[in-house]
Write a protein that holds these residues in place. Structure first.
Motif, PDB file in Angstrom:
ATOM      1  N   GLU A 105       0.832  -1.205   0.000  1.00 16.05           N
ATOM      2  CA  GLU A 105       0.000   0.000   0.000  1.00 16.05           C
ATOM      3  C   GLU A 105       0.867   1.255   0.000  1.00 16.05           C
ATOM      4  O   GLU A 105       0.563   2.248  -0.675  1.00 16.05           O
ATOM      5  N   ASN A 106       1.979   1.207   0.740  1.00 15.22           N
ATOM      6  CA  ASN A 106       2.870   2.361   0.823  1.00 15.22           C
ATOM      7  C   ASN A 106       3.480   2.710  -0.530  1.00 15.22           C
ATOM      8  O   ASN A 106       3.871   3.860  -0.773  1.00 15.22           O
ATOM      9  N   SER A 107       3.570   1.745  -1.429  1.00 12.13           N
ATOM     10  CA  SER A 107       4.162   2.003  -2.747  1.00 12.13           C
ATOM     11  C   SER A 107       3.206   2.743  -3.680  1.00 12.13           C
ATOM     12  O   SER A 107       3.640   3.363  -4.652  1.00 12.13           O
ATOM     13  N   ARG A 108       1.911   2.686  -3.383  1.00 14.71           N
ATOM     14  CA  ARG A 108       0.932   3.334  -4.253  1.00 14.71           C
ATOM     15  C   ARG A 108       0.961   4.850  -4.057  1.00 14.71           C
ATOM     16  O   ARG A 108       0.869   5.334  -2.932  1.00 14.71           O
ATOM     17  N   LEU A 109       1.096   5.565  -5.144  1.00 15.72           N
ATOM     18  CA  LEU A 109       1.101   7.036  -5.166  1.00 15.72           C
ATOM     19  C   LEU A 109       2.302   7.630  -4.442  1.00 15.72           C
ATOM     20  O   LEU A 109       2.386   8.859  -4.303  1.00 15.72           O
ATOM     21  N   ASN A 110       3.219   6.789  -3.959  1.00 15.46           N
ATOM     22  CA  ASN A 110       4.371   7.301  -3.219  1.00 15.46           C
ATOM     23  C   ASN A 110       5.400   7.853  -4.210  1.00 15.46           C
ATOM     24  O   ASN A 110       5.864   7.126  -5.084  1.00 15.46           O
ATOM     25  N   PRO A 111       5.767   9.135  -4.094  1.00 15.78           N
ATOM     26  CA  PRO A 111       6.737   9.695  -5.046  1.00 15.78           C
ATOM     27  C   PRO A 111       8.142   9.119  -4.900  1.00 15.78           C
ATOM     28  O   PRO A 111       8.954   9.252  -5.811  1.00 15.78           O
ATOM     29  N   ARG A 112       8.427   8.482  -3.762  1.00 11.99           N
ATOM     30  CA  ARG A 112       9.742   7.861  -3.610  1.00 11.99           C
ATOM     31  C   ARG A 112       9.799   6.591  -4.440  1.00 11.99           C
ATOM     32  O   ARG A 112       8.820   5.857  -4.554  1.00 11.99           O
ATOM     33  N   ARG A 113      10.970   6.303  -4.994  1.00 12.11           N
ATOM     34  CA  ARG A 113      11.147   5.116  -5.811  1.00 12.11           C
ATOM     35  C   ARG A 113      12.148   4.169  -5.151  1.00 12.11           C
ATOM     36  O   ARG A 113      12.916   4.576  -4.280  1.00 12.11           O
ATOM     37  N   THR A 114      12.111   2.915  -5.601  1.00 11.55           N
ATOM     38  CA  THR A 114      13.046   1.920  -5.072  1.00 11.55           C
ATOM     39  C   THR A 114      13.902   1.397  -6.216  1.00 11.55           C
ATOM     40  O   THR A 114      13.707   1.735  -7.380  1.00 11.55           O
ATOM     41  N   ALA A 115      14.862   0.539  -5.862  1.00 15.85           N
ATOM     42  CA  ALA A 115      15.755  -0.023  -6.881  1.00 15.85           C
ATOM     43  C   ALA A 115      15.002  -0.907  -7.864  1.00 15.85           C
ATOM     44  O   ALA A 115      15.393  -1.057  -9.016  1.00 15.85           O
ATOM     45  N   ASP A 116      13.887  -1.504  -7.420  1.00 14.57           N
ATOM     46  CA  ASP A 116      13.083  -2.350  -8.300  1.00 14.57           C
ATOM     47  C   ASP A 116      12.154  -1.445  -9.096  1.00 14.57           C
ATOM     48  O   ASP A 116      11.080  -1.079  -8.649  1.00 14.57           O
ATOM     49  N   THR A 117      12.582  -1.062 -10.291  1.00  9.57           N
ATOM     50  CA  THR A 117      11.842  -0.062 -11.063  1.00  9.57           C
ATOM     51  C   THR A 117      10.483  -0.559 -11.532  1.00  9.57           C
ATOM     52  O   THR A 117       9.612   0.237 -11.844  1.00  9.57           O
ATOM     53  N   ARG A 118      10.291  -1.886 -11.591  1.00 13.12           N
ATOM     54  CA  ARG A 118       9.007  -2.411 -12.060  1.00 13.12           C
ATOM     55  C   ARG A 118       8.009  -2.594 -10.918  1.00 13.12           C
ATOM     56  O   ARG A 118       6.923  -3.125 -11.121  1.00 13.12           O
ATOM     57  N   GLN A 119       8.381  -2.179  -9.727  1.00 15.21           N
ATOM     58  CA  GLN A 119       7.472  -2.222  -8.578  1.00 15.21           C
ATOM     59  C   GLN A 119       6.936  -3.641  -8.327  1.00 15.21           C
ATOM     60  O   GLN A 119       5.776  -3.833  -7.985  1.00 15.21           O
ATOM     61  N   GLU A 120       7.793  -4.644  -8.514  1.00 11.32           N
ATOM     62  CA  GLU A 120       7.346  -6.019  -8.352  1.00 11.32           C
ATOM     63  C   GLU A 120       7.971  -6.708  -7.143  1.00 11.32           C
ATOM     64  O   GLU A 120       7.745  -7.887  -6.922  1.00 11.32           O
ATOM     65  N   ALA A 121       8.746  -5.956  -6.379  1.00  7.19           N
ATOM     66  CA  ALA A 121       9.435  -6.577  -5.248  1.00  7.19           C
ATOM     67  C   ALA A 121       8.433  -7.108  -4.224  1.00  7.19           C
ATOM     68  O   ALA A 121       8.553  -8.247  -3.752  1.00  7.19           O
TER      69      ALA A 121
END
Length: 376
Positions: free
Chosen positions: A235-251
């Motif tokens: 849930e925290n990944s949704r709409l969050n402007p911060r990005r992670t190393a996993d660019t496809r958001q599949e982690a």
């Protein structure tokens, strides 16, 4: 009583201390608290200078309602609160215009506000329909100008609350949760290898199996806890402007699938250990002849390899995973001929039960392999 108060104070101090020392849930709580205080203060100052005093309180109140742990939840709560506010204000204005300001109209407003607030689109903010309606009716007499000022105050609070998240977005903990899932899978795999060692020997089975069963119950509880944490981070990944190393958001989806497989793996292992425990208690464990024990231990070791590969922090290596599956299948193929007539009457039943558990374990892991492979 004083002892409980002291414990509560010590727990609060420890919580703050952990938040100041290192990243984690405690620091997230501290940052959220600081953002809430700052945004509420800014909202109150703006409302105090721009709007009448009768609606000033709504701005900081809206901040506290809107500002949640994640950006997605904050936006959702904001939308629901704005809908509830609009419904309450319209209801108050309509009743005041229709019947005036009377006690029975107030009673009708409360009744209708509570009823309308139960509609599903309002979510957890349903009670605000009645609350805002009461303010608009009692303090504003249902007047349009008061409702306009109230709406403006709520808008100021909503803007300050969402703005605080956009300026200082909640921290992402993707890597930490991936490592936690990988660590749990490694522990389950290590315990599976201990079970394999116990299965390959004829001595000490009872104590080893019972210890493992107790440990797996604790690991199952940890799986449930990690599921909640992974869902929260998703849930925290949704709409969050911060990005992670996993660019496809599949982690996080991969971590969640790995957790599901680990849970099912534990369910089947508990069934295996339950069978072995009963066999030891009934004195039938000797029915498992050495060749069967050796092959079954080999199967458990290969199944542990499969789980460890699936639970890795890095994306799953499909070639290596297929190789682990193939080796486990080889052990199963060699086990089946050993299930024929035995000198010990209990042997076919006991071996058949263990083989069924093994086949189900493999089938269950394979049923989730597509989700893992799609994200590999």
């Amino acid at each position: 009583m004083l002892h409980r108060v002291g414990d509560a104070v010590a727990a609060a101090v420890g919580h703050v201390g952990r938040g100041l020392r290192a990243p984690g849930p405690e620091r997230d709580d501290l940052v959220l608290g600081a953002k809430s205080v700052g945004a509420a203060t800014v909202a109150w100052v703006l409302a105090r200078h721009l709007l009448p005093a009768t609606v000033t309180t709504f701005a900081p109140f809206t901040v506290l309602v809107v500002l949640q742990a994640t950006v997605y939840r904050s936006v959702r709560e904001c939308a629901q609160y704005l809908m509830a506010m609009a419904a309450g204000a319209v209801l108050a204005a309509a009743l005041a215009a229709w019947a005036g300001i009377h006690w029975w109209v107030f009673t009708l407003l409360v009744l209708l506000g509570l009823a309308v607030g139960r509609f599903r689109p309002f979510g957890s903010q349903g009670a605000q329909v009645a609350v805002v309606g009461l303010f608009a009716f009692s303090a504003g007499g249902g007047r349009i100008d008061y409702i306009g000022h109230l709406t403006a105050s709520v808008a100021v609070g909503a803007a300050c609350g969402i703005g605080a998240h956009l300026l200082l977005a909640p921290a992402r903990h993707t890597r930490r949760h991936q490592e936690a899932v990988a660590g749990l899978c490694r522990r389950v795999s290590a315990d599976t290898r201990l079970l394999a060692d116990a299965s390959a020997t004829g001595e000490g089975d009872a104590d080893a199996v019972r210890r493992l069963r107790a440990g797996w119950r604790r690991l199952a509880s940890e799986c449930e806890r990690l599921h909640g944490e992974v869902d929260a981070e998703t849930e925290n990944s949704r709409l969050n402007p911060r990005r992670t190393a996993d660019t496809r958001q599949e982690a996080m989806p991969r971590a969640r699938e790995a957790l599901t497989i680990a849970q099912r793996f534990l369910d089947h292992l508990q069934s295996v250990t339950r069978t072995l425990d009963h066999a030891v208690s009934d004195g039938h464990v000797e029915a498992l002849l050495p060749p069967f024990r050796t092959e079954y231990a080999g199967f458990l070791n290969r199944a542990a390899d499969v789980l460890e590969e699936i639970g890795r922090v890095e994306r799953t290596d499909l070639r290596r995973l297929d190789d682990h599956f193939a080796r486990a299948d080889e052990h199963l193929d060699r086990l089946r001929p050993l299930q024929g007539p035995q000198a010990v009457p209990a042997a076919p039943t006991l071996q058949g039960t263990l083989l069924t558990d093994a086949a189900r374990l493999m089938a269950d892991m394979r049923s989730h392999l597509h989700a893992i492979a799609a994200r590999a």
